[in-house]
Motif scaffolding. Sequence first.
Motif, PDB file in Angstrom:
ATOM      1  N   GLU A 104     -20.966-149.100  18.883  1.00  0.00           N
ATOM      2  CA  GLU A 104     -21.952-149.134  19.963  1.00  0.00           C
ATOM      3  C   GLU A 104     -21.509-148.205  21.082  1.00  0.00           C
ATOM      4  O   GLU A 104     -20.339-148.211  21.476  1.00  0.00           O
ATOM      5  CB  GLU A 104     -22.105-150.556  20.496  1.00  0.00           C
ATOM      6  N   VAL A 111     -29.170-147.341  27.946  1.00  0.00           N
ATOM      7  CA  VAL A 111     -29.570-147.936  26.669  1.00  0.00           C
ATOM      8  C   VAL A 111     -28.414-147.826  25.681  1.00  0.00           C
ATOM      9  O   VAL A 111     -27.687-146.834  25.660  1.00  0.00           O
ATOM     10  CB  VAL A 111     -30.826-147.237  26.117  1.00  0.00           C
ATOM     11  N   SER A 112     -28.257-148.844  24.868  1.00  0.00           N
ATOM     12  CA  SER A 112     -27.201-148.830  23.852  1.00  0.00           C
ATOM     13  C   SER A 112     -27.655-148.029  22.635  1.00  0.00           C
ATOM     14  O   SER A 112     -28.785-148.168  22.166  1.00  0.00           O
ATOM     15  CB  SER A 112     -26.850-150.257  23.421  1.00  0.00           C
ATOM     16  N   GLY A 113     -26.764-147.186  22.141  1.00  0.00           N
ATOM     17  CA  GLY A 113     -26.989-146.453  20.905  1.00  0.00           C
ATOM     18  C   GLY A 113     -25.964-146.898  19.873  1.00  0.00           C
ATOM     19  O   GLY A 113     -24.924-147.484  20.226  1.00  0.00           O
ATOM     20  N   ILE A 193     -31.168-146.322  17.763  1.00  0.00           N
ATOM     21  CA  ILE A 193     -31.424-147.372  18.732  1.00  0.00           C
ATOM     22  C   ILE A 193     -32.166-148.500  18.030  1.00  0.00           C
ATOM     23  O   ILE A 193     -32.850-148.288  17.020  1.00  0.00           O
ATOM     24  CB  ILE A 193     -32.232-146.872  19.946  1.00  0.00           C
ATOM     25  N   GLU A 194     -32.022-149.693  18.563  1.00  0.00           N
ATOM     26  CA  GLU A 194     -32.654-150.841  17.927  1.00  0.00           C
ATOM     27  C   GLU A 194     -34.158-150.831  18.154  1.00  0.00           C
ATOM     28  O   GLU A 194     -34.667-150.268  19.129  1.00  0.00           O
ATOM     29  CB  GLU A 194     -32.060-152.140  18.467  1.00  0.00           C
TER      30      GLU A 194
END
Length: 261
Positions: A104, A111-113, A193-194
């Motif tokens: 992560e 934003v988390s990638g 990304i989710e």
Amino acid sequence: MRALQIAATGMSAQQTRVEVISNNLANMSTTGYNARRAEFADLFYQQQTRPGTLSSSDGTMIPAGVQLGLGVRPAAVSVQLSQGTLSRTGGDLDLAIDGYGYLEVTMPSGVSGYTRDGGLKRSADGEIVTSDGYTVVPGITIPTDASSVAINNDGEVYAYFTNQVQPQLLGQLTLAGFTNEKGLQAIGSNLFIETEASGPPQVSTPGADGLGTVRQGYLEESSVDAVREITELIKAQRGYEMNAKVITAADEMLGATVQIR
């Protein structure tokens, strides 16, 4: 004549297939890249005679009917989830995920990638980052006077110093898993990304909850099979040519119809 439109959808489908193949071949040396595959579905059918209806002539049931298809459409470009070969590099911050999971990272937007590209670097402040400078969660900083760094299979990061016998624990790397990996959205730079389709990330330490372990000094190579891709390219080319021949044949038939007097 519907054949012209149907064949046109076939040519468009094969063109999409070639574009996916070309992207796979372009990324055959990209760290942690998983090959993609174009998937297709048939279009609606015109029901000239529905199966199971009764014949108006003698009242018998029609077993098959007349259903005319209208071509093909792209259904998905799915990721082929398979681990690439782990290649030894010897780099202190080169990490390969042996098994399931993603590193992560925090992007500039907050934003988390998520990535399987373990070619990590050290920023000017000593923080562990990706090649694009994104911080690797949970944000571990390596002291400037550290002589070397060791990362075990559980993701624990240790720093060694010239004046100390015992290493210093700097932090614990984590991995993220998803219920539906194919639902992740690729945004480039080896990042995902989710989405609602992927479900929320399930974060844990490497080796726990079904997640893989990390291997220091290794990188995961692309999972693209060049021979398979070339074979698929030939099949797509032949499919495109056959649909083009259908258009030519349909055009000649229309020409013959016009010339009838």
